[in-house]
Design a protein around this motif. Sequence first.
Motif, PDB file in Angstrom:
ATOM      1  N   LEU A  56       0.851  -1.141   0.034  1.00 15.71           N
ATOM      2  CA  LEU A  56      -0.169  -0.016  -0.050  1.00 15.71           C
ATOM      3  C   LEU A  56       0.931   1.222   0.188  1.00 15.71           C
ATOM      4  N   LYS A  57       0.270   2.360  -0.544  1.00 12.41           N
ATOM      5  CA  LYS A  57       1.001   3.786  -0.420  1.00 12.41           C
ATOM      6  C   LYS A  57       0.161   4.581   0.410  1.00 12.41           C
ATOM      7  N   LEU A  58       0.412   5.547   1.039  1.00 10.52           N
ATOM      8  CA  LEU A  58      -0.246   6.696   1.462  1.00 10.52           C
ATOM      9  C   LEU A  58       0.207   7.787   0.811  1.00 10.52           C
ATOM     10  N   GLY A  59      -0.936   8.859   0.493  1.00 13.03           N
ATOM     11  CA  GLY A  59      -0.818   9.989  -0.067  1.00 13.03           C
ATOM     12  C   GLY A  59      -1.349  11.223   0.890  1.00 13.03           C
ATOM     13  N   PHE A  60      -0.950  12.472   0.660  1.00 12.61           N
ATOM     14  CA  PHE A  60      -1.480  13.593   1.415  1.00 12.61           C
ATOM     15  C   PHE A  60      -1.160  13.347   2.923  1.00 12.61           C
ATOM     16  N   THR A  61       0.126  12.788   3.078  1.00 17.75           N
ATOM     17  CA  THR A  61       0.575  12.535   4.438  1.00 17.75           C
ATOM     18  C   THR A  61       1.094  13.807   5.060  1.00 17.75           C
ATOM     19  N   SER A  62       0.922  14.916   4.658  1.00 13.92           N
ATOM     20  CA  SER A  62       1.532  16.217   5.183  1.00 13.92           C
ATOM     21  C   SER A  62       0.268  16.961   5.530  1.00 13.92           C
ATOM     22  N   GLY A 118      -2.505   0.307  16.927  1.00  9.87           N
ATOM     23  CA  GLY A 118      -1.832   1.456  17.697  1.00  9.87           C
ATOM     24  C   GLY A 118      -0.347   1.718  17.601  1.00  9.87           C
ATOM     25  N   LEU A 119       0.074   2.877  17.769  1.00  7.37           N
ATOM     26  CA  LEU A 119       1.746   3.082  17.689  1.00  7.37           C
ATOM     27  C   LEU A 119       2.302   2.023  18.783  1.00  7.37           C
ATOM     28  N   GLU A 120       2.046   1.638  19.717  1.00  4.88           N
ATOM     29  CA  GLU A 120       2.489   0.743  20.554  1.00  4.88           C
ATOM     30  C   GLU A 120       2.598  -0.569  19.994  1.00  4.88           C
ATOM     31  N   GLU A 121       1.771  -0.856  19.118  1.00  2.06           N
ATOM     32  CA  GLU A 121       1.808  -2.363  18.547  1.00  2.06           C
ATOM     33  C   GLU A 121       2.771  -2.695  17.471  1.00  2.06           C
ATOM     34  N   ILE A 122       3.265  -1.303  16.959  1.00  2.25           N
ATOM     35  CA  ILE A 122       3.931  -1.430  15.815  1.00  2.25           C
ATOM     36  C   ILE A 122       5.426  -2.438  15.808  1.00  2.25           C
ATOM     37  N   PRO A 123       5.959  -2.503  16.798  1.00  3.81           N
ATOM     38  CA  PRO A 123       6.902  -3.666  16.595  1.00  3.81           C
ATOM     39  C   PRO A 123       6.860  -5.124  16.424  1.00  3.81           C
ATOM     40  N   LEU A 200       3.292   6.858  12.389  1.00  9.49           N
ATOM     41  CA  LEU A 200       1.854   6.969  12.292  1.00  9.49           C
ATOM     42  C   LEU A 200       1.363   6.579  11.119  1.00  9.49           C
ATOM     43  N   SER A 201       2.042   6.691   9.776  1.00 10.46           N
ATOM     44  CA  SER A 201       1.480   6.210   8.821  1.00 10.46           C
ATOM     45  C   SER A 201       1.140   4.499   8.768  1.00 10.46           C
ATOM     46  N   ILE A 202       1.773   3.803   9.636  1.00  6.32           N
ATOM     47  CA  ILE A 202       1.404   2.597   9.678  1.00  6.32           C
ATOM     48  C   ILE A 202      -0.044   2.292  10.448  1.00  6.32           C
ATOM     49  N   CYS A 203      -0.056   3.106  11.414  1.00  9.33           N
ATOM     50  CA  CYS A 203      -1.385   3.113  11.940  1.00  9.33           C
ATOM     51  C   CYS A 203      -2.515   3.525  11.091  1.00  9.33           C
ATOM     52  N   ASN A 204      -2.277   4.524  10.290  1.00  9.67           N
ATOM     53  CA  ASN A 204      -3.361   5.222   9.355  1.00  9.67           C
ATOM     54  C   ASN A 204      -3.253   4.139   8.331  1.00  9.67           C
ATOM     55  N   ALA A 205      -2.267   3.652   7.701  1.00  6.35           N
ATOM     56  CA  ALA A 205      -2.585   2.567   6.720  1.00  6.35           C
ATOM     57  C   ALA A 205      -3.618   1.297   7.247  1.00  6.35           C
ATOM     58  N   SER A 206      -3.363   1.081   8.441  1.00  8.81           N
ATOM     59  CA  SER A 206      -4.031  -0.086   9.022  1.00  8.81           C
ATOM     60  C   SER A 206      -5.482   0.319   9.058  1.00  8.81           C
ATOM     61  N   ARG A 207      -5.968   1.617   9.500  1.00  9.21           N
ATOM     62  CA  ARG A 207      -7.147   2.045   9.764  1.00  9.21           C
ATOM     63  C   ARG A 207      -7.776   2.144   8.259  1.00  9.21           C
ATOM     64  N   ALA A 224       5.173   5.139   3.326  1.00 12.91           N
ATOM     65  CA  ALA A 224       4.646   6.010   4.202  1.00 12.91           C
ATOM     66  C   ALA A 224       3.966   7.433   3.660  1.00 12.91           C
ATOM     67  N   GLY A 225       4.602   7.745   2.587  1.00 15.47           N
ATOM     68  CA  GLY A 225       4.283   9.234   2.159  1.00 15.47           C
ATOM     69  C   GLY A 225       5.385  10.167   2.009  1.00 15.47           C
TER      70      GLY A 225
END
Length: 254
Positions: A56-62, A118-123, A200-207, A224-225
Amino acid sequence: MMNKQEIAKKLDGAAVAAQPVEQISLSVKFSEEEAYDIQRLSMEERYSRGDNFVGLKLGFTSYAKMEQMGVHDMIWGRLTKNMWLTNGSQTSLSRFIHPRAEPEIAFLLKKDIDREIGLEEIPEYIESTCAAIEIIDSRYKNFKFSLEDVIADNCSSSAFVLGEWQALPKSLNDLKMSLMFNDEVKQQDSSNAILDNPLLSICNASRLAAKYNQTFPAGSVLLAGAATPAVFVEPGTTVRATVEGMSEASVTFE
Ligand code: 0L1
Ligand code: MG
């Protein structure tokens, strides 16, 4: 009036022929939800020819870009095997319409994500990270589109290059990121430009993937953008993306 399948085929045809088309929204009104349906149908055309989903790719991440576009959320698109260019390789400009390059950070999933994390789950979910280049190449004339148009067009995604994977550090903040054309710095900013925190892009991509029923399996790549605006690529250019502390990603356009 074109239906979703016809629009999907039109956008797929534009990508295959590297010939731009008129903005769809000028003649057909469609919603954001319908735009994601069109994106999916258009990518299914590619899969039917033997291409495969790889991420996946994210766009408009700023936040500045979201504000500029008058939107309140990121957009996302699909990456395929045929979009993946080998790091350090050469590619022909003729396969693109009007490509632009952006410096990004990429992630490699080690575990399927099927819900918002969530951020804490990333690892637990992310294996590694690297510097990346995304080549965006809108299938619309003059790179002009509405939000719905760009979503239908797989968020302009066209190709990407990954540097060498490295273990995921605790933080990816405050890293200098550059986009270079040959040895000239074209754009530079901090990694903080990606959502204030690229993780945070990982959390947003998952959402977003969960919202649109897109599975995000182990082994997938996430772009990630961009950390900077995209720059038009010219022939004879070696495009390089650097992220402080990581090995660079590069590709040469003939
Ligand atoms: O990857 C990106 O940030 C670009 C998203 C699509 C919008 C564009 O083509 O500029
Ligand atoms: Mg991008």
